[in-house]
Design a protein around this motif. Structure first.
Motif: not given
Length: 484
Positions: A334-341, A463-469
């Motif tokens: 579920a998280m991967s299909r939203d490109a968030r994992f 990892y969340l910070v890296s996505m935000l950046a």
């Protein structure tokens, strides 16, 4: 940023939420129930924690079980409210992403992933060391237990990849066996005690080896420690929500499975605890045993019944582990299909032949194998202990989310709803989850598990910070409704 609008009524089709339907709806109402019940697994939970109950609080500690049941039922009622209205794989990740914002949803998803991956390790390692090795007369050996754990993980992964329908059938079998054997044991133990007189109703109020303990009533003391039996067992009922896209009529069957599994497991577990406790012949001797359940059954019903128990508990262990692996895979998918994992390009794909997310299923397998190979004995035990904290934390956050967004939830004819009672139930559930976390962290021995929990959360935060950046766009919107 505001969360996207939801369908005005409970909708089963993933395309209404912006996803192409890829998972096959094969799970019947009972199979969905079996998913949650197999994760809870009363026989496994009591088998693994009854020794702690006797050592910390004495036989009378069993009466903390109905308290835990009532508290977890409150949480289940709140979770059922979400499951009835947003029936998507990823459960709390989806609920928070769509009703709050994707960043908060990601936090929910990471916490769920952590508790499922640690839970998978705990279940399969316990199956190897506490069930299969004694069953086959193998001497205790950590290396052997780890090898067996890896084999169990491999078999579960193959089955989970092959077919969701197969997973449902195996879980249904495991649940049927577990319910039957627990009922037989309850009746058999009570009859044995009545015929032989070897046991006593007085055990139900005995403090056993803890009599005279100065810290029995203290914060973090003996009685509080017995809560671990209910708190460690009556969890995972939300796993049915993680399989929502593979369930038939999910906005009805999934909420019923969540609530029904807690009620069924709670009642069955209480009966089993009462029968076991009444059947204790020598409280002091049994309380010092590493396997008091097996000792009680051997004394009252003979060695053959002990082996039958180990076979049935093994089936329950296997079913619980497979449900945990499958549920973990659905969270990752579920998280991967939203490109968030991490690795989302591979983990977010569904195989068109098996209609299962192969990459997302292989991930917990790989992590489990690496854990068995790399992490030393004491650290592995601490990691497993840390896994008991994640459900309590996650459930508390889900309740907070519900109280914050309840007015945005749609109301659909026939869907599960608490109506006017939702706020009192949610407030009581929040109070309970706070209490549960306090209970779990109160013993001094939980210092290392707390550090592990904080460490796993820190990895997720990084990892969340890296996505935000570097990939902020994936956290700024949700998929919008499209045609299938």
């Amino acid at each position: 940023m505001t969360a996207p609008d939801l369908p005005s009524a409970a909708v089963d089709d993933p395309s209404a939420y912006g996803y192409r339907p890829e998972l096959k709806r094969t799970l019947s109402s009972f199979q969905v129930f079996a998913v949650s019940f197999a994760f809870i697994s009363v026989a496994v939970g009591i088998f693994a924690t009854y020794d702690d109950l006797l050592a910390n609080g004495g036989p009378v500690g069993i009466w903390t079980w109905p308290v835990a049941m009532a508290g977890q039922l409150l949480v289940a009622l709140v979770i059922a409210q979400f499951a009835a209205r947003i029936p998507l794989s990823g459960s709390s990740y989806q609920w928070a992403s769509r009703l709050a914002n994707p960043r908060i949803g990601w936090i929910f998803g990471w916490l769920t992933f952590c508790y499922l991956i640690t839970g998978l390790t705990a279940i399969d390692n316990a199956m190897a060391s506490q069930c299969l090795m004694p069953l086959f007369g193998m001497a205790p050996d950590e290396t052997t237990a780890r090898v067996i754990t890896v084999v169990i993980l491999l078999v579960q992964a193959v089955l989970a990849i092959a077919s969701t329908r197969l997973v449902g059938l195996i879980n249904s079998l495991a649940v049927g066996v577990e319910v039957a054997i627990v009922i037989v044991l309850v009746v058999g133990l009570l009859i044995a005690v009545a015929l032989t007189g070897d046991g006593s109703v007085d055990n139900l109020t005995s403090r056993g080896v803890t009599a005279g303990s100065g810290d029995y009533w203290a914060f973090g003391g003996g009685l509080m420690a017995t809560m671990i039996v209910g708190l460690a067992t009556l969890v995972g009922f939300d796993s049915a929500a993680n399989m929502a896209e593979e369930a038939k009529d999910p906005h009805r069957t999934v909420p019923r499975a969540i609530v029904g599994s807690v009620v069924a497991a709670g009642v069955l577990g209480m009966l089993f605890l009462i029968a076991l406790t009444v059947a204790i012949g020598d409280v002091d001797t049994v309380s010092k045993s590493d396997s008091p359940v097996a000792d009680i059954l051997r004394a009252q019903l003979g060695a053959p019944m002990e082996r039958i128990l180990l076979v049935c508990v093994g089936i329950a262990f296997f079913g619980g582990g497979m449900v945990t692996m499958t549920s973990c895979a659905r969270t990752v998918f579920a998280m991967s299909r939203d490109a968030r994992f991490p690795g989302h390009r591979v983990l977010g794909k569904v195989n068109p032949q098996t209609q299962t997310p192969i990459g997302a299923t292989v991930l917990p397998l790989v992590i489990g194998i690496v854990t068995m190979v790399v992490i030393p004995g004491d650290a592995l035990l601490e990691l497993i202990t840390a896994g008991t904290l994640f459900p309590a934390i996650t459930y508390g956050l889900i309740v907070v989310l519900y109280l914050a967004v309840r007015r945005r939830l749609s109301h659909t004819e026939g869907a599960f709803s608490l109506g006017w009672f939702d706020v009192p139930v949610a407030v009581a559930a929040l109070a309970w989850t706070i209490f549960a976390v306090v209970v779990l962290v109160s013993p001094m021995s939980t210092a290392t598990p707390i550090v592990i929990v904080v460490g796993l959360i820190a990895i997720g935060a990084a990892y969340l910070v890296s996505m935000l950046a570097f990939r902020r766009s994936v956290l700024t919107h949700e998929p919008s409704a499209t045609a299938p």
